[in-house]
Design a protein around this motif. Structure first.
Motif, mmCIF file in Angstrom:
data_model
loop_
_atom_site.group_PDB
_atom_site.id
_atom_site.type_symbol
_atom_site.label_atom_id
_atom_site.label_comp_id
_atom_site.label_asym_id
_atom_site.label_seq_id
_atom_site.Cartn_x
_atom_site.Cartn_y
_atom_site.Cartn_z
ATOM 1 N N SER A 137 -14.369 -23.767 -16.277
ATOM 2 C CA SER A 137 -14.935 -23.989 -17.078
ATOM 3 C C SER A 137 -14.151 -22.633 -18.464
ATOM 4 O O SER A 137 -13.252 -21.706 -17.750
ATOM 5 C CB SER A 137 -16.316 -23.866 -17.172
ATOM 6 N N PRO A 138 -13.596 -22.995 -19.704
ATOM 7 C CA PRO A 138 -13.461 -22.151 -20.304
ATOM 8 C C PRO A 138 -13.909 -20.357 -20.051
ATOM 9 O O PRO A 138 -12.983 -19.922 -19.968
ATOM 10 C CB PRO A 138 -13.643 -22.617 -22.016
ATOM 11 N N HIS A 139 -15.640 -20.368 -20.102
ATOM 12 C CA HIS A 139 -15.900 -18.671 -19.990
ATOM 13 C C HIS A 139 -15.442 -18.235 -18.111
ATOM 14 O O HIS A 139 -14.899 -17.043 -18.770
ATOM 15 C CB HIS A 139 -17.412 -19.530 -19.732
ATOM 16 N N LYS A 140 -15.240 -19.226 -17.107
ATOM 17 C CA LYS A 140 -14.702 -18.079 -16.135
ATOM 18 C C LYS A 140 -12.580 -18.169 -16.515
ATOM 19 O O LYS A 140 -12.446 -16.378 -15.461
ATOM 20 C CB LYS A 140 -14.195 -19.296 -15.380
ATOM 21 N N ILE A 141 -12.053 -18.783 -17.012
ATOM 22 C CA ILE A 141 -10.654 -18.585 -17.590
ATOM 23 C C ILE A 141 -10.340 -17.342 -18.093
ATOM 24 O O ILE A 141 -9.981 -16.678 -17.877
ATOM 25 C CB ILE A 141 -9.774 -20.302 -18.029
ATOM 26 N N ILE A 142 -11.775 -17.193 -18.994
ATOM 27 C CA ILE A 142 -11.705 -16.090 -19.964
ATOM 28 C C ILE A 142 -11.522 -15.250 -18.795
ATOM 29 O O ILE A 142 -11.251 -13.806 -19.955
ATOM 30 C CB ILE A 142 -12.269 -16.575 -22.252
ATOM 31 N N ALA A 143 -13.097 -14.987 -19.388
ATOM 32 C CA ALA A 143 -13.162 -13.617 -17.973
ATOM 33 C C ALA A 143 -12.073 -13.707 -17.260
ATOM 34 O O ALA A 143 -11.611 -12.347 -16.775
ATOM 35 C CB ALA A 143 -14.547 -14.168 -17.416
ATOM 36 N N ALA A 144 -11.268 -14.446 -16.042
ATOM 37 C CA ALA A 144 -10.279 -14.414 -15.101
ATOM 38 C C ALA A 144 -9.019 -13.523 -16.620
ATOM 39 O O ALA A 144 -8.574 -12.390 -15.891
ATOM 40 C CB ALA A 144 -9.914 -15.367 -14.639
ATOM 41 N N ALA A 145 -8.970 -14.138 -17.643
ATOM 42 C CA ALA A 145 -7.783 -13.568 -18.190
ATOM 43 C C ALA A 145 -8.410 -11.801 -18.965
ATOM 44 O O ALA A 145 -7.179 -11.015 -18.268
ATOM 45 C CB ALA A 145 -7.558 -14.418 -20.098
ATOM 46 N N GLU A 146 -9.251 -11.691 -19.647
ATOM 47 C CA GLU A 146 -9.630 -10.651 -19.262
ATOM 48 C C GLU A 146 -9.441 -9.457 -18.237
ATOM 49 O O GLU A 146 -9.641 -8.048 -18.766
ATOM 50 C CB GLU A 146 -10.990 -10.534 -20.070
ATOM 51 N N GLU A 147 -9.782 -9.757 -17.554
ATOM 52 C CA GLU A 147 -10.096 -8.984 -16.252
ATOM 53 C C GLU A 147 -8.242 -8.494 -16.156
ATOM 54 O O GLU A 147 -8.101 -7.710 -15.735
ATOM 55 C CB GLU A 147 -10.908 -9.209 -15.018
ATOM 56 N N ALA A 148 -7.344 -9.673 -16.166
ATOM 57 C CA ALA A 148 -6.340 -9.399 -16.042
ATOM 58 C C ALA A 148 -5.640 -7.920 -16.941
ATOM 59 O O ALA A 148 -4.662 -8.448 -17.054
ATOM 60 C CB ALA A 148 -5.339 -10.723 -16.136
ATOM 61 N N SER A 149 -6.210 -7.697 -18.317
ATOM 62 C CA SER A 149 -5.829 -7.547 -19.278
ATOM 63 C C SER A 149 -5.035 -8.481 -20.393
ATOM 64 O O SER A 149 -4.101 -7.681 -20.918
ATOM 65 C CB SER A 149 -5.401 -6.255 -19.017
ATOM 66 N N MET A 150 -5.517 -9.468 -20.164
ATOM 67 C CA MET A 150 -4.362 -10.862 -20.887
ATOM 68 C C MET A 150 -5.728 -11.087 -22.153
ATOM 69 O O MET A 150 -6.722 -10.546 -22.778
ATOM 70 C CB MET A 150 -4.432 -12.000 -20.356
ATOM 71 N N GLN B 91 -20.183 -34.020 -5.047
ATOM 72 C CA GLN B 91 -21.239 -33.334 -5.754
ATOM 73 C C GLN B 91 -20.908 -31.914 -5.958
ATOM 74 O O GLN B 91 -20.809 -32.017 -6.674
ATOM 75 C CB GLN B 91 -22.619 -34.076 -5.481
ATOM 76 N N TYR B 92 -21.621 -31.870 -5.151
ATOM 77 C CA TYR B 92 -21.505 -30.367 -4.789
ATOM 78 C C TYR B 92 -20.191 -29.042 -5.330
ATOM 79 O O TYR B 92 -19.659 -28.689 -6.239
ATOM 80 C CB TYR B 92 -22.129 -29.616 -3.988
ATOM 81 N N LEU B 93 -18.932 -30.205 -4.691
ATOM 82 C CA LEU B 93 -17.978 -29.275 -4.721
ATOM 83 C C LEU B 93 -17.226 -29.721 -6.552
ATOM 84 O O LEU B 93 -16.423 -29.210 -6.595
ATOM 85 C CB LEU B 93 -16.669 -29.758 -3.565
ATOM 86 N N ARG B 94 -17.958 -30.757 -7.111
ATOM 87 C CA ARG B 94 -17.654 -30.931 -8.071
ATOM 88 C C ARG B 94 -17.884 -30.525 -9.007
ATOM 89 O O ARG B 94 -17.264 -29.333 -10.189
ATOM 90 C CB ARG B 94 -18.160 -32.596 -8.475
ATOM 91 N N TYR B 95 -19.044 -29.931 -8.728
ATOM 92 C CA TYR B 95 -19.798 -29.067 -9.915
ATOM 93 C C TYR B 95 -19.009 -27.927 -9.535
ATOM 94 O O TYR B 95 -18.728 -26.732 -10.950
ATOM 95 C CB TYR B 95 -21.223 -28.927 -9.133
ATOM 96 N N LYS B 96 -18.832 -26.847 -8.827
ATOM 97 C CA LYS B 96 -18.039 -25.653 -8.361
ATOM 98 C C LYS B 96 -17.324 -26.107 -8.997
ATOM 99 O O LYS B 96 -16.192 -25.521 -9.239
ATOM 100 C CB LYS B 96 -17.910 -25.634 -6.616
ATOM 101 N N ILE B 97 -15.705 -27.134 -8.742
ATOM 102 C CA ILE B 97 -15.012 -26.740 -9.397
ATOM 103 C C ILE B 97 -14.921 -27.114 -11.015
ATOM 104 O O ILE B 97 -14.447 -26.626 -11.766
ATOM 105 C CB ILE B 97 -13.826 -28.281 -8.865
#
Length: 92
Positions: free
Chosen positions: A57-70, A46-52
């Motif tokens: 999540s869109p917020h995490k993906i957007i933050a990573a994209a912004e860090e990569a100047s996307m 259950q904890y691993l499903r939560y972490k995945i």
């Protein structure tokens, strides 16, 4: 002599009952250990499903994209490439 056999049979019966109880206790302990292990693994899953979920999540993906100047592309900037095979027309 007959009394000796009766006492011997009673002793064997009591010994048999005692062995059965010991075996029952050992089996119960093993079941409890396995159930505890299952509970721990279910909580970990259950904890691993939560972490995945967090990492996907869109917020995490957007933050990573912004860090990569996307940046988000405008619809007018999107170009779709299409192979000839995808139309159902084979190459002859």
């Amino acid at each position: 002599m007959k009394v000796f056999y009766i006492i011997l049979l009673c002793g064997l019966f009591v010994l048999f009952i005692a062995m059965e109880r010991v075996q029952k206790e050992k089996t119960g302990y093993q079941v409890a250990t396995v159930m505890e292990d299952i509970t721990f693994k279910e909580a970990r899953n259950q904890y691993l499903r939560y972490k995945i979920g967090i990492y996907k999540s869109p917020h995490k993906i957007i933050a990573a994209a912004e860090e990569a100047s996307m940046r988000i592309a405008a619809p007018s900037e999107v170009i779709v490439l299409k192979a000839e095979d995808e139309d159902g027309k084979g190459k002859n």
